[in-house]
Scaffold this motif. Structure first.
Motif, PDB file in Angstrom:
ATOM      1  N   HIS A 552       0.828  -1.196   0.000  1.00 50.72           N
ATOM      2  CA  HIS A 552       0.000   0.000   0.000  1.00 50.72           C
ATOM      3  C   HIS A 552       0.868   1.254   0.000  1.00 50.72           C
ATOM      4  CE1 HIS A 552      -2.544   3.125   1.929  1.00 50.72           C
ATOM      5  NE2 HIS A 552      -3.410   2.647   1.038  1.00 50.72           N
ATOM      6  N   ARG A 555       2.648   1.809  -3.288  1.00 45.92           N
ATOM      7  CA  ARG A 555       1.830   2.281  -4.400  1.00 45.92           C
ATOM      8  C   ARG A 555       1.517   3.788  -4.282  1.00 45.92           C
ATOM      9  NH1 ARG A 555      -0.811  -0.715  -7.800  1.00 45.92           N
ATOM     10  NH2 ARG A 555      -1.347  -2.441  -6.481  1.00 45.92           N
ATOM     11  N   THR A 556       1.288   4.151  -3.039  1.00 45.69           N
ATOM     12  CA  THR A 556       0.838   5.533  -2.840  1.00 45.69           C
ATOM     13  C   THR A 556       1.794   6.586  -3.462  1.00 45.69           C
ATOM     14  OG1 THR A 556      -0.287   4.773  -0.878  1.00 45.69           O
ATOM     15  CG2 THR A 556       0.000   7.150  -1.072  1.00 45.69           C
ATOM     16  N   ILE A 559       1.500   7.202  -7.279  1.00 44.16           N
ATOM     17  CA  ILE A 559       0.404   7.980  -7.871  1.00 44.16           C
ATOM     18  C   ILE A 559       0.858   9.404  -8.220  1.00 44.16           C
ATOM     19  CG2 ILE A 559      -1.957   8.836  -7.517  1.00 44.16           C
ATOM     20  CD1 ILE A 559      -2.151   6.260  -5.623  1.00 44.16           C
ATOM     21  N   PRO A 560       1.417  10.110  -7.284  1.00 49.76           N
ATOM     22  CA  PRO A 560       1.916  11.439  -7.686  1.00 49.76           C
ATOM     23  C   PRO A 560       3.026  11.366  -8.738  1.00 49.76           C
ATOM     24  CG  PRO A 560       2.494  10.938  -5.394  1.00 49.76           C
ATOM     25  CD  PRO A 560       1.566   9.883  -5.843  1.00 49.76           C
ATOM     26  N   LYS A 562       3.406   9.104 -11.166  1.00 52.14           N
ATOM     27  CA  LYS A 562       2.771   8.921 -12.475  1.00 52.14           C
ATOM     28  C   LYS A 562       1.939  10.147 -12.862  1.00 52.14           C
ATOM     29  CE  LYS A 562       0.867   4.889 -11.653  1.00 52.14           C
ATOM     30  NZ  LYS A 562      -0.113   3.824 -11.939  1.00 52.14           N
ATOM     31  N   GLY A 563       1.201  10.646 -11.847  1.00 57.52           N
ATOM     32  CA  GLY A 563       0.310  11.781 -12.100  1.00 57.52           C
ATOM     33  C   GLY A 563       1.089  12.997 -12.625  1.00 57.52           C
ATOM     34  N   ASN A 564       2.169  13.289 -11.958  1.00 61.55           N
ATOM     35  CA  ASN A 564       2.972  14.441 -12.376  1.00 61.55           C
ATOM     36  C   ASN A 564       3.520  14.228 -13.782  1.00 61.55           C
ATOM     37  OD1 ASN A 564       2.792  16.318 -10.221  1.00 61.55           O
ATOM     38  ND2 ASN A 564       3.998  14.905  -8.963  1.00 61.55           N
ATOM     39  N   GLU A 566       2.082  12.468 -16.056  1.00 65.80           N
ATOM     40  CA  GLU A 566       0.941  12.642 -16.970  1.00 65.80           C
ATOM     41  C   GLU A 566       0.672  14.125 -17.205  1.00 65.80           C
ATOM     42  OE1 GLU A 566      -2.407   9.459 -16.990  1.00 65.80           O
ATOM     43  OE2 GLU A 566      -1.600   9.482 -14.917  1.00 65.80           O
ATOM     44  N   ASP A 596       3.950  -0.955 -10.395  1.00 66.33           N
ATOM     45  CA  ASP A 596       2.542  -1.241 -10.064  1.00 66.33           C
ATOM     46  C   ASP A 596       2.239  -2.736 -10.172  1.00 66.33           C
ATOM     47  OD1 ASP A 596       0.983   0.777  -9.139  1.00 66.33           O
ATOM     48  OD2 ASP A 596       0.636   1.696 -11.102  1.00 66.33           O
ATOM     49  N   ASP A 600       1.049  -5.203  -7.465  1.00 66.12           N
ATOM     50  CA  ASP A 600      -0.172  -5.984  -7.658  1.00 66.12           C
ATOM     51  C   ASP A 600       0.072  -7.454  -7.345  1.00 66.12           C
ATOM     52  OD1 ASP A 600      -1.878  -4.009  -8.259  1.00 66.12           O
ATOM     53  OD2 ASP A 600      -1.786  -4.233 -10.454  1.00 66.12           O
ATOM     54  N   LEU A 603       0.399  -8.125  -3.707  1.00 66.67           N
ATOM     55  CA  LEU A 603      -0.912  -8.074  -3.037  1.00 66.67           C
ATOM     56  C   LEU A 603      -1.762  -9.294  -3.395  1.00 66.67           C
ATOM     57  CD1 LEU A 603      -1.660  -4.281  -3.363  1.00 66.67           C
ATOM     58  CD2 LEU A 603      -1.009  -5.542  -1.306  1.00 66.67           C
TER      59      LEU A 603
ATOM     60  N   ASP B   9      -3.296  10.980   1.458  1.00 64.34           N
ATOM     61  CA  ASP B   9      -1.974  11.289   0.927  1.00 64.34           C
ATOM     62  C   ASP B   9      -1.994  12.653   0.212  1.00 64.34           C
ATOM     63  OD1 ASP B   9       0.794  10.292   0.367  1.00 64.34           O
ATOM     64  OD2 ASP B   9       0.077  10.562  -1.694  1.00 64.34           O
ATOM     65  N   GLU B  11       0.241  14.321  -1.336  1.00 63.71           N
ATOM     66  CA  GLU B  11       0.871  14.364  -2.663  1.00 63.71           C
ATOM     67  C   GLU B  11      -0.115  13.941  -3.741  1.00 63.71           C
ATOM     68  OE1 GLU B  11       3.905  15.319  -3.815  1.00 63.71           O
ATOM     69  OE2 GLU B  11       4.128  16.241  -1.831  1.00 63.71           O
ATOM     70  N   THR B  12      -0.836  12.850  -3.443  1.00 61.10           N
ATOM     71  CA  THR B  12      -1.841  12.383  -4.384  1.00 61.10           C
ATOM     72  C   THR B  12      -2.874  13.478  -4.630  1.00 61.10           C
ATOM     73  OG1 THR B  12      -1.510  10.143  -3.552  1.00 61.10           O
ATOM     74  CG2 THR B  12      -3.524  10.528  -4.821  1.00 61.10           C
ATOM     75  N   VAL B  15      -1.378  16.333  -6.846  1.00 59.55           N
ATOM     76  CA  VAL B  15      -1.215  16.050  -8.275  1.00 59.55           C
ATOM     77  C   VAL B  15      -2.569  15.965  -8.958  1.00 59.55           C
ATOM     78  CG1 VAL B  15      -1.090  13.525  -8.167  1.00 59.55           C
ATOM     79  CG2 VAL B  15       0.198  14.734  -9.917  1.00 59.55           C
ATOM     80  N   TYR B  79     -11.111   5.735  -5.561  1.00 58.82           N
ATOM     81  CA  TYR B  79      -9.785   5.632  -6.145  1.00 58.82           C
ATOM     82  C   TYR B  79      -8.878   5.088  -5.047  1.00 58.82           C
ATOM     83  CZ  TYR B  79      -5.866   7.315  -9.106  1.00 58.82           C
ATOM     84  OH  TYR B  79      -4.747   7.441  -9.884  1.00 58.82           O
ATOM     85  N   ALA B  81      -5.682   2.292  -3.504  1.00 62.02           N
ATOM     86  CA  ALA B  81      -4.439   1.538  -3.751  1.00 62.02           C
ATOM     87  C   ALA B  81      -4.607   0.069  -3.392  1.00 62.02           C
ATOM     88  CB  ALA B  81      -3.307   2.130  -2.922  1.00 62.02           C
ATOM     89  N   PRO B  83      -6.068  -3.602  -3.610  1.00 57.50           N
ATOM     90  CA  PRO B  83      -6.799  -4.376  -4.618  1.00 57.50           C
ATOM     91  C   PRO B  83      -8.158  -4.805  -4.090  1.00 57.50           C
ATOM     92  CG  PRO B  83      -4.622  -5.296  -4.177  1.00 57.50           C
ATOM     93  CD  PRO B  83      -4.892  -4.308  -3.108  1.00 57.50           C
ATOM     94  N   LYS B 103      -5.590   2.600  -8.106  1.00 55.50           N
ATOM     95  CA  LYS B 103      -4.686   3.731  -8.257  1.00 55.50           C
ATOM     96  C   LYS B 103      -3.615   3.458  -9.306  1.00 55.50           C
ATOM     97  CE  LYS B 103      -5.317   6.251  -3.957  1.00 55.50           C
ATOM     98  NZ  LYS B 103      -4.845   6.508  -2.595  1.00 55.50           N
ATOM     99  N   LYS B 104      -3.678   2.209  -9.884  1.00 58.10           N
ATOM    100  CA  LYS B 104      -2.755   1.914 -10.976  1.00 58.10           C
ATOM    101  C   LYS B 104      -3.057   2.772 -12.202  1.00 58.10           C
ATOM    102  CE  LYS B 104      -3.541  -2.545 -11.054  1.00 58.10           C
ATOM    103  NZ  LYS B 104      -3.495  -3.934 -11.573  1.00 58.10           N
ATOM    104  N   LEU B 107      -4.032   9.461 -14.482  1.00 58.96           N
ATOM    105  CA  LEU B 107      -4.936  10.596 -14.260  1.00 58.96           C
ATOM    106  C   LEU B 107      -5.884  10.781 -15.432  1.00 58.96           C
ATOM    107  CD1 LEU B 107      -2.435  13.206 -12.757  1.00 58.96           C
ATOM    108  CD2 LEU B 107      -3.996  11.652 -11.556  1.00 58.96           C
TER     109      LEU B 107
END
Lengths: 771, 115
Positions: A552, A555-556, A559-560, A562-564, A566, A596, A600, A603, B9, B11-12, B15, B79, B81, B83, B103-104, B107
């Motif tokens: 967990h 992964r967290t 996200i930023p 990948k997001g950034n 993107e 990821d 996955d 998990l 989070d 940061e999440t 973004v 959304y 993280a 599964p 979250k995989k 955006l």
């Protein structure tokens, strides 16, 4: 037979006799005594009556004769002539007087033939006149009858045998006949001048009539008060002159003879004047008689009538004999019947007794007749059933003994028999085998020789305690075998006693508890292992939790990242980034995605491990999935110059969780991609139909897997080669996940590989129905 | 279009907020479930991006609280993280979520679900 009589025979016999004989005997006695009494009474009555009659008749005869003599003495002529003769007259006158008297007295004798002779005496006792010419005795001086006549009115003499000349047609002869004198005084004015005595033939006495008696042996006679016979007894034939002559008297009982009873009776009678019934006295012949004595009135004589007692009681005797014979016969009959019955009755008892003797001697093979319905047979039956029970119990005992012996000998337990000194008397095979000795070596040895020397003190205390208490509560002792090996055992003791209850030894059973010790150790080990397992499980759980958190948390931040990236690739930034910069950003995204996937997988693997993955099984067409897969991989395969082949010709349906199938195929493809050569790499996907299953395969032409590694490739976190870790990415979860997912859908997964040539993974899924 | 981002989070949130603003939407962030509920009840939002595992009220609590509220947003996109299975997805959708996204996904894709 008599020696065979048991006490029961005798008791029963006595009982029978009591029941049979005694009443009969009593009855007989009653009958006899009643008869006797009535007979005696009757007889006595008869005797009294006869004797009374006899006495009366005699009395009358006497009285008549006395009266006659008195008449003679009172005759005037006789008085005067007698007086003349007493006065001493002249011879001529005397002669005349004698002649006159002679004539006168002859008349008297003529009138009374009883009178055999008449004699006249003077008061001095001298003879004055006699009708007999030659009187046998001329003087009556001192004679009782003479004195009586002088003193009293008359006198009677005793019986005297007299010579008598009997005249009849044949001629004259002399005979001694019993006579007696009747005397009466001659009175004149001047007083008594003499006595007239008449000799009377006693045989003229009225005879006793015995017609009324039915007896033959009636004896009757008259006695005087001195006990001398007046008349001879009717039955006494030997009454002869010679016997009488010396004294002219016969006493009824010889004074020298044993019996003087009659004299005494007469004496008693004289004294008391009682009438006496003479019951059973001894008579003049010392013969047992019964009779009656009655005084004759007017005299001092007694009339006696008596009967031989045997004859008198002949009937009674007969009755007695008859009754006693009857009793005798009855007795014999009773004895015979008793013996018969008792023998019959006691025979079974005797047999039973013999049987009990045999049984008590230990012989149970006795035959007992238990048929019949009486009590003895009931007893026999009971006895028989007792013997049967005994037999059964003896057989059971024998069986038990054999059983015990067999148990003892063949028991896997160790048995030994010891005495009170601890010497082994016997042991079983198991014992000998366990201790490594032969039986003969063991017998006679001491139990302490078989004890572990370290345990000798305990053994000794156990042994001492057993000797005092006769019991051993399971004691644990270490023993020592012949070759010095030691083993633990539990001792239990079955004490043995002699018949007086004295302790003589024991059967000791030793339970070898080596296995128990081993089990204890094993159990301890198992517990340790279990603890370790628990520890491992705990660690696993902690690891899982750790992985979950890590996943967990990993992964967290992605996200930023990948997001950034993107945002940077967004059209708004198109002008602001160079192509090269854009390429770097894309690379960041691509690697983030790889990360990821790794997360996955972690998990998913964790979910599978915790059985938290929920399979959603559906009937799904294979082609659609494969097409999707090819679509998503086409670009990548092209980039990597891999020939990606779909060899599926027909469409199949399978029962599966779509995501899981996708995951399996992805993992296998990703895995293949890792190992195929950089040039001319080929990955082929296909299916084959196998009965009700569909088998998928993913084939590559990679480096292959060695056989020893093939067996471990499905293990979690297993890396084919540590060096590969560097070259090939991944955590070693892919194949483990595949295996679990296939298994979760009731399929199997396997690998076929040849080093240097390539690897093929096969997995099956249940065939579905076509839509 | 007003969008609320609920995620612990920061940061999440940042973004997402930046990207959505870049796309021309009004975006606000709160960093725990409780604040999310308060914010949603106070101001009406058209869309909500909701994380599941958060301190002070989880995503589920937020869904439960806001369901049938007068300010209930038109779309709540979960959304997360963590599964999730198909069942979990169905449950969350029943509670008022429009979509359940891992979250995989990027955006761009997330924004597609919001619009």
């Amino acid at each position: 037979m008599l020696e065979n009589l048991s006490s029961y025979h005798i008791k029963i016999l006595v009982l029978m006799l009591c029941l049979g004989i005694i009443p009969t005997f009593i009855l007989s006695v009653i009958i006899i005594s009643e008869n006797l009494t009535s007979n005696t009474n009757q007889l006595e009555d008869e005797l009294i009556s006869s004797a009374t009659t006899f006495a009366d008749d005699t009395s009358v005869w006497l009285t008549e004769n006395i009266r006659h003599v008195k008449d003679i003495s009172k005759d005037r002529l006789i008085i005067s002539e007698s007086n003349n003769l007493v006065q001493g007259i002249e011879l001529r006158d005397s002669f005349m007087s004698h002649f006159t008297l002679e004539s006168k007295l002859a008349d008297e004798i003529e009138k009374n033939p009883n009178l055999l002779e008449i004699i006249i005496y003077g008061t001095d006792g001298n003879l004055i006149h006699s009708t007999n010419y030659m009187p046998p005795d001329t003087s009556f001086v001192g004679e009782d009858h003479f004195l009586d006549a002088l003193d009293n009115d008359y006198g009677l003499s005793d019986i005297i045998l007299s010579e008598q000349i009997i005249k009849n047609k044949i001629g004259e002869y002399e005979q001694n006949i019993p006579t007696m004198f009747f005397s009466a005084p001659i009175f004149t004015e001047i007083g008594t001048i003499g006595v007239v005595s008449a000799r009377v033939d006693v045989s003229t006495m009225p005879s006793f009539s015995n017609d009324e008696f039915m007896y033959n042996s009636v004896d009757y006679y008259i006695v005087n008060d001195d006990g001398y016979f007046v008349t001879p007894p009717s039955l006494f034939t030997g009454f002869s002159e010679s016997q009488i002559r010396p004294e002219l008297k016969l006493r009824v009982v010889d004074p020298d003879s044993k019996s003087g009873e009659l004299v005494e009776i007469i004496q008693d009678f004289k004294n008391d004047g009682r009438t006496v019934n003479l019951d059973g006295y001894s008579n003049y012949q010392a013969k047992s008689v019964i009779g009656s004595i009655v005084p004759i009135i007017g005299s001092s004589m007694y009339a006696i009538v008596e009967i031989d007692k045997n004859e008198a009681f002949f009937e009674i005797l007969q009755l007695q004999i008859w009754l006693y014979s009857a009793i005798g016969i009855l007795f014999s009959i009773i004895v015979t019947i008793s013996l018969f019955f008792t023998s019959n009755l006691l025979e079974p008892l005797k047999k039973l007794k013999d049987a009990t003797k045999k049984v008590s001697a230990g012989n149970l093979d006795v035959i007992i007749d238990s048929t019949g319905k009486d009590e003895i047979h009931d007893l026999s039956k009971s006895f028989k059933s007792m013997i049967d029970s005994l037999k059964e119990s003896r057989s059971l005992q024998a069986q038990a003994e054999t059983k015990y012996r067999t148990l003892y000998e063949n028991s896997p337990s160790l048995h030994r028999t010891v005495d009170v000194n601890g010497v082994i008397l016997d042991c079983n095979e198991s014992y000998a085998k366990r201790f490594g000795y032969t039986k003969s070596e063991i017998i006679g040895s001491s139990i302490f020789d078989h004890t572990d020397p370290c345990n000798l003190d305990i053994m000794k205390s156990v042994f001492t305690s057993w000797k005092s208490t006769a019991s051993v509560v399971e004691a644990e002792i270490w023993f020592q075998t012949k070759d010095g090996k030691k083993f633990p055992g539990l001792i239990s003791v079955n004490s043995l006693y002699d018949k007086d209850g004295k302790l003589v030894g024991s059967n000791t059973s030793i339970q070898d508890i080596s296995d128990f010790y081993k089990t204890l150790e094993a159990e301890e080990e198992r517990k340790n292992v279990e603890q370790e397992m628990q520890q491992i499980k705990l660690l696993n759980k902690q690891k899982d939790e750790f992985l979950s958190i890590i996943s967990h948390e990993l992964r967290t931040p992605l996200i930023p990242i990948k997001g950034n990236c993107e945002i940077l690739l967004d059209e708004n930034f198109q002008d602001k980034l160079s192509d090269e910069q854009r390429k770097f950003v894309k690379s960041i995204i691509s690697n983030s995605k790889r990360l990821d996937i790794l997360i996955d997988n972690i998990l998913l693997a964790q979910k599978l491990d915790l059985d938290k993955y929920q399979f959603l099984i559906e009937n799904i067409g294979v082609n659609r999935i494969i097409n999707d897969l090819f679509q998503s991989y086409t670009l990548l395969m092209e980039q990597k110059n891999i020939k990606f082949v779909n060899s599926i010709k027909n469409d199949f349906n399978v029962y599966c969780d779509e995501n899981a199938l996708y995951e399996i195929l992805t993992n296998l493809i990703n895995n293949a991609m890792e190992f195929i050569p950089k040039e001319n790499g080929v990955i082929e996907i296909g299916v084959t139909e196998k009965n009700d299953m569909i088998e998928f395969f993913v084939k590559d032409n990679g480096s292959g897997i060695s056989p020893e590694k093939q067996s471990r490739i499905f293990d979690k976190f297993y890396q084919l080669d540590s060096s590969h870790t560097r070259i090939h990415g991944g955590l070693g979860l892919g194949l483990s996940i595949c295996q679990k997912l296939v298994k979760g859908m009731s399929g199997t997964i396997r690998v076929m590989s040849q080093e240097g040539k390539g690897t093929t993974f096969y997995f099956t899924l249940k065939k579905g129905e076509k839509n | 279009m007003k969008i609320l981002i609920v995620d612990d989070d920061q940061e999440t949130c940042n973004v997402l907020e930046q990207y959505l603003k870049l796309r021309g939407y009004s975006a606000t962030s709160v960093y725990d479930g409780k604040s999310g509920i308060t914010e949603m009840k106070r101001n009406h939002y058209d869309r909500v991006v909701l994380d599941m595992s958060m301190p002070r009220s989880s995503g589920i609590d937020v869904l439960n609280e806001i369901k049938d509220h007068e300010n209930e947003p038109e779309k709540i996109v979960v959304y997360t993280a963590v599964p999730f299975s198909k069942d979990e997805e169905n449950i969350i959708k029943e509670k008022g979520a429009y979509a359940l996204l891992s979250k995989k996904i990027g955006l761009v894709e997330l924004t597609n679900y919001l619009v």
